[in-house]
Scaffold this motif. Structure first.
Motif, PDB file in Angstrom:
ATOM      1  N   MET A   1       0.830  -1.186   0.000  1.00 58.17           N
ATOM      2  CA  MET A   1       0.000   0.000   0.000  1.00 58.17           C
ATOM      3  C   MET A   1       0.877   1.254   0.000  1.00 58.17           C
ATOM      4  SD  MET A   1      -3.049  -0.461   2.793  1.00 58.17           S
ATOM      5  CE  MET A   1      -4.645  -0.587   2.079  1.00 58.17           C
ATOM      6  N   SER A   2       0.437   2.249  -0.736  1.00 55.11           N
ATOM      7  CA  SER A   2       1.140   3.519  -0.719  1.00 55.11           C
ATOM      8  C   SER A   2       0.804   4.267   0.582  1.00 55.11           C
ATOM      9  CB  SER A   2       0.718   4.371  -1.913  1.00 55.11           C
ATOM     10  OG  SER A   2      -0.602   4.843  -1.730  1.00 55.11           O
ATOM     11  N   ASP A   3       1.576   5.297   0.875  1.00 54.60           N
ATOM     12  CA  ASP A   3       1.318   6.111   2.062  1.00 54.60           C
ATOM     13  C   ASP A   3      -0.092   6.703   2.008  1.00 54.60           C
ATOM     14  OD1 ASP A   3       3.898   5.489   2.747  1.00 54.60           O
ATOM     15  OD2 ASP A   3       4.642   7.555   2.718  1.00 54.60           O
ATOM     16  N   ASP A   4      -0.495   7.192   0.844  1.00 55.92           N
ATOM     17  CA  ASP A   4      -1.838   7.772   0.699  1.00 55.92           C
ATOM     18  C   ASP A   4      -2.924   6.719   0.921  1.00 55.92           C
ATOM     19  OD1 ASP A   4      -0.896  10.319   0.264  1.00 55.92           O
ATOM     20  OD2 ASP A   4      -1.011  10.178  -1.933  1.00 55.92           O
ATOM     21  N   GLU A   5      -2.699   5.502   0.433  1.00 55.25           N
ATOM     22  CA  GLU A   5      -3.677   4.422   0.642  1.00 55.25           C
ATOM     23  C   GLU A   5      -3.777   4.053   2.120  1.00 55.25           C
ATOM     24  OE1 GLU A   5      -3.536   1.914  -3.526  1.00 55.25           O
ATOM     25  OE2 GLU A   5      -1.847   1.720  -2.136  1.00 55.25           O
ATOM     26  N   LEU A   6      -2.634   4.036   2.828  1.00 53.86           N
ATOM     27  CA  LEU A   6      -2.648   3.757   4.274  1.00 53.86           C
ATOM     28  C   LEU A   6      -3.404   4.841   5.031  1.00 53.86           C
ATOM     29  CD1 LEU A   6       0.920   2.379   5.065  1.00 53.86           C
ATOM     30  CD2 LEU A   6      -1.255   1.185   5.308  1.00 53.86           C
ATOM     31  N   ARG A   7      -3.149   6.099   4.691  1.00 57.91           N
ATOM     32  CA  ARG A   7      -3.865   7.194   5.355  1.00 57.91           C
ATOM     33  C   ARG A   7      -5.375   7.064   5.119  1.00 57.91           C
ATOM     34  NH1 ARG A   7       1.007  10.053   4.667  1.00 57.91           N
ATOM     35  NH2 ARG A   7       0.693  10.471   2.469  1.00 57.91           N
ATOM     36  N   ALA A   8      -5.758   6.744   3.903  1.00 55.37           N
ATOM     37  CA  ALA A   8      -7.187   6.583   3.579  1.00 55.37           C
ATOM     38  C   ALA A   8      -7.782   5.405   4.342  1.00 55.37           C
ATOM     39  CB  ALA A   8      -7.371   6.402   2.074  1.00 55.37           C
ATOM     40  N   ALA A   9      -7.035   4.309   4.472  1.00 54.67           N
ATOM     41  CA  ALA A   9      -7.523   3.126   5.191  1.00 54.67           C
ATOM     42  C   ALA A   9      -7.743   3.440   6.668  1.00 54.67           C
ATOM     43  CB  ALA A   9      -6.538   1.959   5.028  1.00 54.67           C
ATOM     44  N   VAL A  10      -6.822   4.193   7.262  1.00 53.26           N
ATOM     45  CA  VAL A  10      -6.963   4.587   8.676  1.00 53.26           C
ATOM     46  C   VAL A  10      -8.191   5.473   8.851  1.00 53.26           C
ATOM     47  CG1 VAL A  10      -5.942   6.009  10.496  1.00 53.26           C
ATOM     48  CG2 VAL A  10      -4.543   4.343   9.299  1.00 53.26           C
ATOM     49  N   ARG A  12     -10.875   5.621   6.995  1.00 53.70           N
ATOM     50  CA  ARG A  12     -12.065   4.771   6.827  1.00 53.70           C
ATOM     51  C   ARG A  12     -12.331   3.954   8.080  1.00 53.70           C
ATOM     52  NH1 ARG A  12     -10.300   3.869   1.829  1.00 53.70           N
ATOM     53  NH2 ARG A  12      -9.251   1.947   2.395  1.00 53.70           N
ATOM     54  N   PHE A  13     -11.269   3.380   8.639  1.00 55.71           N
ATOM     55  CA  PHE A  13     -11.383   2.554   9.841  1.00 55.71           C
ATOM     56  C   PHE A  13     -12.015   3.344  10.992  1.00 55.71           C
ATOM     57  CE2 PHE A  13      -9.301   1.291  13.885  1.00 55.71           C
ATOM     58  CZ  PHE A  13      -9.848   0.030  14.022  1.00 55.71           C
ATOM     59  N   PHE A  14     -11.480   4.516  11.283  1.00 58.80           N
ATOM     60  CA  PHE A  14     -12.019   5.295  12.400  1.00 58.80           C
ATOM     61  C   PHE A  14     -13.434   5.791  12.101  1.00 58.80           C
ATOM     62  CE2 PHE A  14      -7.683   5.165  13.880  1.00 58.80           C
ATOM     63  CZ  PHE A  14      -7.854   5.027  15.247  1.00 58.80           C
ATOM     64  N   GLU A  15     -13.702   6.165  10.873  1.00 57.71           N
ATOM     65  CA  GLU A  15     -15.044   6.631  10.525  1.00 57.71           C
ATOM     66  C   GLU A  15     -16.063   5.497  10.655  1.00 57.71           C
ATOM     67  OE1 GLU A  15     -18.001   9.248   9.763  1.00 57.71           O
ATOM     68  OE2 GLU A  15     -15.898   9.754  10.111  1.00 57.71           O
ATOM     69  N   GLU A  16     -15.769   4.348  10.048  1.00 56.75           N
ATOM     70  CA  GLU A  16     -16.714   3.229  10.056  1.00 56.75           C
ATOM     71  C   GLU A  16     -16.854   2.592  11.425  1.00 56.75           C
ATOM     72  OE1 GLU A  16     -18.920   1.999   7.843  1.00 56.75           O
ATOM     73  OE2 GLU A  16     -18.406   3.798   6.720  1.00 56.75           O
ATOM     74  N   GLU A  27     -12.115  -5.982  10.578  1.00 56.15           N
ATOM     75  CA  GLU A  27     -11.244  -6.892   9.820  1.00 56.15           C
ATOM     76  C   GLU A  27     -10.683  -6.268   8.555  1.00 56.15           C
ATOM     77  OE1 GLU A  27     -13.135 -10.665   9.237  1.00 56.15           O
ATOM     78  OE2 GLU A  27     -13.553 -10.886  11.377  1.00 56.15           O
ATOM     79  N   ALA A  28     -11.285  -5.186   8.078  1.00 57.20           N
ATOM     80  CA  ALA A  28     -10.772  -4.522   6.884  1.00 57.20           C
ATOM     81  C   ALA A  28      -9.432  -3.843   7.157  1.00 57.20           C
ATOM     82  CB  ALA A  28     -11.781  -3.497   6.368  1.00 57.20           C
TER      83      ALA A  28
END
Length: 138
Positions: A1-10, A12-16, A27-28
């Motif tokens: 994952m790129s840095d931008d993809e990791l930031r987006a995943a984090v 999403r995680f906190f929002e969801e 689990e995502a």
């Protein structure tokens, strides 16, 4: 994952998971053997236990909302600084519901492997939170 993809995943995680209470989404982002090292001495291993902890927290603070102030990526580490707000409406840390609005800040460092968090270290000042709960109850 790129840095931008990791930031987006984090984000999403906190929002969801935290803001929307959708604990099925743990689990995502979290690996199956994820371990939380936290300052409130709550044993959390794996996405299921993490989801249960979120559910318990949101039961005590049903209007809970976390704001991510910063998300930094450095190699296999993702550092998140956030602010939590909520109204104390249920038992928490041995304190009965007070109706008091509380605000806490925290920093969590995730160690990533293959796009999933496998460890997390949370630093928060639980004494500040306790003081906000006691102030109304006392």
């Amino acid at each position: 994952m790129s840095d931008d993809e990791l930031r987006a995943a984090v984000r999403r995680f906190f929002e969801e998971v935290w803001n929307n209470g959708n604990v099925g989404e743990t689990e995502a982002f979290l690996g199956p053997e994820f371990v939380s090292h936290n300052t409130v001495d709550v044993r959390i291993v794996g996405p299921r236990e993490y989801g249960a902890a979120v559910t318990d927290y949101r039961a005590a603070f049903p209007d809970f909302h976390t704001t991510l102030e910063e998300v930094l990526v450095d190699g296999d580490r993702v550092v998140v600084r956030g602010t939590d707000r909520g109204t104390h409406r249920g038992d928490f840390m041995g304190f009965p519901a007070s109706g008091r609005e509380v605000t806490t800040t925290w920093i969590e460092i995730f160690r990533m492997e293959q796009g999933k968090a496998v460890e997390g270290w949370v630093e928060s000042d639980s004494a500040i939170l306790r003081n906000q709960l006691v102030a109304e109850a006392g």
